[in-house]
Design a protein around this motif. Sequence first.
Motif, PDB file in Angstrom:
ATOM      1  N   HIS A 262       0.810  -1.230   0.000  1.00  0.00           N
ATOM      2  CA  HIS A 262       0.000   0.000   0.000  1.00  0.00           C
ATOM      3  C   HIS A 262       0.833   1.265   0.000  1.00  0.00           C
ATOM      4  CE1 HIS A 262      -3.555  -2.387   0.585  1.00  0.00           C
ATOM      5  NE2 HIS A 262      -2.852  -3.095   1.456  1.00  0.00           N
ATOM      6  N   LEU A 263       2.085   1.120   0.399  1.00  0.00           N
ATOM      7  CA  LEU A 263       2.933   2.310   0.511  1.00  0.00           C
ATOM      8  C   LEU A 263       3.356   2.791  -0.874  1.00  0.00           C
ATOM      9  CD1 LEU A 263       4.269   4.199   2.582  1.00  0.00           C
ATOM     10  CD2 LEU A 263       6.287   2.735   2.491  1.00  0.00           C
ATOM     11  N   LYS A 264       3.044   4.064  -1.166  1.00  0.00           N
ATOM     12  CA  LYS A 264       3.340   4.596  -2.501  1.00  0.00           C
ATOM     13  C   LYS A 264       4.505   5.579  -2.482  1.00  0.00           C
ATOM     14  CE  LYS A 264      -0.119   2.636  -4.647  1.00  0.00           C
ATOM     15  NZ  LYS A 264       0.124   1.477  -3.783  1.00  0.00           N
ATOM     16  N   LEU A 265       4.623   6.342  -1.387  1.00  0.00           N
ATOM     17  CA  LEU A 265       5.576   7.463  -1.394  1.00  0.00           C
ATOM     18  C   LEU A 265       6.346   7.557  -0.084  1.00  0.00           C
ATOM     19  CD1 LEU A 265       6.440  10.127  -2.944  1.00  0.00           C
ATOM     20  CD2 LEU A 265       4.650  11.269  -1.650  1.00  0.00           C
ATOM     21  N   ALA A 266       7.661   7.659  -0.212  1.00  0.00           N
ATOM     22  CA  ALA A 266       8.494   7.929   0.962  1.00  0.00           C
ATOM     23  C   ALA A 266       9.149   9.290   0.750  1.00  0.00           C
ATOM     24  CB  ALA A 266       9.545   6.844   1.145  1.00  0.00           C
ATOM     25  N   PHE A 267       8.869  10.181   1.670  1.00  0.00           N
ATOM     26  CA  PHE A 267       9.396  11.542   1.603  1.00  0.00           C
ATOM     27  C   PHE A 267      10.618  11.552   2.508  1.00  0.00           C
ATOM     28  CE2 PHE A 267       8.550  16.221   2.252  1.00  0.00           C
ATOM     29  CZ  PHE A 267       8.424  16.549   0.913  1.00  0.00           C
ATOM     30  N   ILE A 268      11.803  11.740   1.929  1.00  0.00           N
ATOM     31  CA  ILE A 268      13.024  11.554   2.718  1.00  0.00           C
ATOM     32  C   ILE A 268      13.858  12.834   2.715  1.00  0.00           C
ATOM     33  CG2 ILE A 268      15.120  10.150   2.993  1.00  0.00           C
ATOM     34  CD1 ILE A 268      13.694   7.849   1.680  1.00  0.00           C
ATOM     35  N   GLY A 269      14.247  13.284   3.888  1.00  0.00           N
ATOM     36  CA  GLY A 269      15.063  14.495   3.968  1.00  0.00           C
ATOM     37  C   GLY A 269      15.707  14.592   5.336  1.00  0.00           C
ATOM     38  N   GLY A 270      16.241  15.781   5.620  1.00  0.00           N
ATOM     39  CA  GLY A 270      16.916  15.976   6.907  1.00  0.00           C
ATOM     40  C   GLY A 270      18.401  15.738   6.797  1.00  0.00           C
ATOM     41  N   SER A 271      18.777  14.713   6.067  1.00  0.00           N
ATOM     42  CA  SER A 271      20.149  14.582   5.571  1.00  0.00           C
ATOM     43  C   SER A 271      20.073  13.840   4.243  1.00  0.00           C
ATOM     44  CB  SER A 271      21.089  13.919   6.582  1.00  0.00           C
ATOM     45  OG  SER A 271      20.517  12.792   7.122  1.00  0.00           O
ATOM     46  N   ALA A 272      21.190  13.777   3.556  1.00  0.00           N
ATOM     47  CA  ALA A 272      21.144  13.304   2.176  1.00  0.00           C
ATOM     48  C   ALA A 272      20.687  11.849   2.085  1.00  0.00           C
ATOM     49  CB  ALA A 272      22.516  13.462   1.546  1.00  0.00           C
ATOM     50  N   CYS A 273      19.777  11.597   1.160  1.00  0.00           N
ATOM     51  CA  CYS A 273      19.286  10.236   0.956  1.00  0.00           C
ATOM     52  C   CYS A 273      20.210   9.534  -0.040  1.00  0.00           C
ATOM     53  CB  CYS A 273      17.866  10.294   0.405  1.00  0.00           C
ATOM     54  SG  CYS A 273      17.199   8.679   0.076  1.00  0.00           S
ATOM     55  N   PRO A 274      20.865   8.463   0.385  1.00  0.00           N
ATOM     56  CA  PRO A 274      21.787   7.786  -0.536  1.00  0.00           C
ATOM     57  C   PRO A 274      21.063   7.172  -1.731  1.00  0.00           C
ATOM     58  CG  PRO A 274      21.985   6.920   1.722  1.00  0.00           C
ATOM     59  CD  PRO A 274      20.792   7.824   1.698  1.00  0.00           C
ATOM     60  N   ARG A 275      21.755   7.137  -2.842  1.00  0.00           N
ATOM     61  CA  ARG A 275      21.196   6.561  -4.070  1.00  0.00           C
ATOM     62  C   ARG A 275      20.746   5.116  -3.845  1.00  0.00           C
ATOM     63  NH1 ARG A 275      22.920   8.414  -9.204  1.00  0.00           N
ATOM     64  NH2 ARG A 275      22.597   7.002 -10.953  1.00  0.00           N
ATOM     65  N   SER A 276      21.558   4.368  -3.081  1.00  0.00           N
ATOM     66  CA  SER A 276      21.224   2.956  -2.863  1.00  0.00           C
ATOM     67  C   SER A 276      19.868   2.813  -2.170  1.00  0.00           C
ATOM     68  CB  SER A 276      22.314   2.285  -2.024  1.00  0.00           C
ATOM     69  OG  SER A 276      22.584   3.047  -0.871  1.00  0.00           O
ATOM     70  N   MET A 277      19.519   3.783  -1.322  1.00  0.00           N
ATOM     71  CA  MET A 277      18.224   3.736  -0.632  1.00  0.00           C
ATOM     72  C   MET A 277      17.083   4.039  -1.606  1.00  0.00           C
ATOM     73  SD  MET A 277      17.119   5.828   2.769  1.00  0.00           S
ATOM     74  CE  MET A 277      18.170   4.861   3.832  1.00  0.00           C
ATOM     75  N   ILE A 278      17.323   4.999  -2.482  1.00  0.00           N
ATOM     76  CA  ILE A 278      16.300   5.337  -3.486  1.00  0.00           C
ATOM     77  C   ILE A 278      16.043   4.100  -4.361  1.00  0.00           C
ATOM     78  CG2 ILE A 278      15.721   6.830  -5.441  1.00  0.00           C
ATOM     79  CD1 ILE A 278      17.612   8.948  -4.249  1.00  0.00           C
ATOM     80  N   GLU A 279      17.127   3.475  -4.790  1.00  0.00           N
ATOM     81  CA  GLU A 279      16.990   2.302  -5.669  1.00  0.00           C
ATOM     82  C   GLU A 279      16.242   1.176  -4.971  1.00  0.00           C
ATOM     83  OE1 GLU A 279      20.502   1.897  -8.769  1.00  0.00           O
ATOM     84  OE2 GLU A 279      21.281   2.109  -6.731  1.00  0.00           O
ATOM     85  N   LYS A 280      16.600   0.932  -3.725  1.00  0.00           N
ATOM     86  CA  LYS A 280      15.967  -0.186  -3.009  1.00  0.00           C
ATOM     87  C   LYS A 280      14.468   0.056  -2.846  1.00  0.00           C
ATOM     88  CE  LYS A 280      18.578  -2.613  -0.398  1.00  0.00           C
ATOM     89  NZ  LYS A 280      19.498  -2.786   0.740  1.00  0.00           N
ATOM     90  N   PHE A 281      14.112   1.250  -2.385  1.00  0.00           N
ATOM     91  CA  PHE A 281      12.689   1.549  -2.207  1.00  0.00           C
ATOM     92  C   PHE A 281      11.947   1.384  -3.531  1.00  0.00           C
ATOM     93  CE2 PHE A 281      13.009   4.002   1.909  1.00  0.00           C
ATOM     94  CZ  PHE A 281      11.935   3.381   2.527  1.00  0.00           C
ATOM     95  N   GLN A 282      12.521   1.922  -4.593  1.00  0.00           N
ATOM     96  CA  GLN A 282      11.787   1.965  -5.857  1.00  0.00           C
ATOM     97  C   GLN A 282      11.805   0.628  -6.585  1.00  0.00           C
ATOM     98  OE1 GLN A 282      12.107   6.745  -6.662  1.00  0.00           O
ATOM     99  NE2 GLN A 282      13.311   5.438  -7.985  1.00  0.00           N
TER     100      GLN A 282
END
Length: 544
Positions: free
Chosen positions: A295-315
């Motif tokens: 059900h989870l569609k969107l993760a809003f990530i901030g506060g410090s830099a979001c690593p590319r590997s995290m973006i890839e894994k989520f997506q």
Amino acid sequence: MQGLMQDWPLTCNRIIDHAAVQFGGHKVITRSVEGPIVETTYRGIRQRALKVAQRLVKEGIKSGDRVGTLAWNTARHLESWYGILGAGAVYHTVNPRLFPEQIVYIVNHAEDRLMLADLTFVPMLEQIADKLPTIERYVILTDGKHMPATKLKNAVAYEDWIAEVDGDFSWVKVDENDAAGMCYTSGTTGRPKGVVYSHRSNMLQAFATAMPDVFSISSNDVILPVVPLFHANSWSLAFSAPMNGASLVMPGAKLDGASTYELLDTYKVTATAGVPTVWLALLDHMEKHDLKLPHLKLAFIGGSACPRSMIEKFQDKYNVLVRHAWGMTEMSPVGTAGHLKPHVAKFEREKRLDVQEKQGFSLFGVEMKITDDNGNELPWDGKTFGRLKVRGGTVARSYFKGEGGEILDAEGFFDTGDVATIDEHGYMKITDRSKDVIKSGGEWISSIEIENIAVGHPDVAEAAVIGVSHPKWDERPLLIVVPKKDKKIGKTEMLEFLRGKIAKWWMPDDVIFVNEIPHTATGKILKTALREQFRSYRLPSAAE
Ligand code: ADP
């Protein structure tokens, strides 16, 4: 000639009024500090917020008085915000992760008259209460049954306290430019400074952040704010969610991977928001137990830099879109978000990820520019680094009690203290805090960029890069790595992992492995402490 429309002041109480009228039955679910999961609705939140406001007025709280909160994300905390600002007073969120001396400093500086605190923080408050002379009463966010025996001044259980009034009350009249809330900067350098939000700035930020290209909030959403209400004005979620009727799932005191997963899954959460470290824990838990979040569609990530590997894994693995965002306490706090504009969305995969790794483009209401040290504007070419400066209706114009003096330049821009590039598509990329940039041979090296790549190594838990002095180059980068539990990585392996991914002259001169890296109260790497720790460290290259 004047417009002939009504004057409808942008005061925050209107948000909860609207939520109660239009989305009265939409839920606010809380993992309570006492343990059980409890449910209320926006109608319920408003009714109880009215009681809080009425009770505060009975207590003698006047317009503009500060009321402290020291609490997790719960319905009680949320209704307290609306109750406080609805009494014409100012909610002052205190970050419990600060050192007790810092809490003493900011509560005294803000001159909080009341403190609304979770059970969790009673022992800590007992330790410092004799240094908090302005606090007239402690309201413990619990009921009589769970109320601990305490010597805190005039301590009362929240439920008993609000039961003394009937809720037959109208919000205290305020001007939209009156103060509604307060949050102190974390003070990693110097004393924490108070940022004072107005009703209007909160409202403008709620409108701006709810937009489709930012957080995209609708009444169809169920949002779990992992970001605490006490961190940078809750990224506006305390306002933007009720304004748009999104249900809320409040995680209380438990922010570990398993607890977060349980709530995301059980309550079919569609969107969530938080700093990268909480997602590391969640992703780790999901991988270990082979779990999904359909059900989870969107993760809003901030506060410090979001690593590319995290973006890839989520997506790629979980089909959750990551929207990387940037902001700061002084900006209400969101300044940019990384939605892919249509022409950028057509880029091939790696180039698209390059853009997603940036912190995004400015939202409506925020103007940004980059300048050199003399204030000259620099080009938006995606390469030139400069000081990032911002201006807008949700940006601070000064700190509480004038701390720090004049903070705007001649054009009214606020220096964020960040160093960034902006590309031709309008996307900003933070390369460093200005005090953290590494100056090597007259050029700047981005510590964040190297850190982000290093944490992409499968055995790395965390990485930090600092500049260490060097006789020839002024400074050279030192990479400090925390390996994942039970993993060992060699220096050569680590350097090989970076090679080719960054410019040759950015390659760290050395790699050091440690068990732990110090953090700030908001989960950021505490570079000042790291630099102190490695002050007498000599790079092998310095001896050459
Ligand atoms: P605190 O220090 O209390 O966390 P803020 O939340 O106001 O205070 O911190 C703001 C700073 O956090 C920004 O100036 C920036 O340096 C950093 N920051 C915020 N979001 C990002 C991001 N997405 N990437 C890199 N740095 C970020």
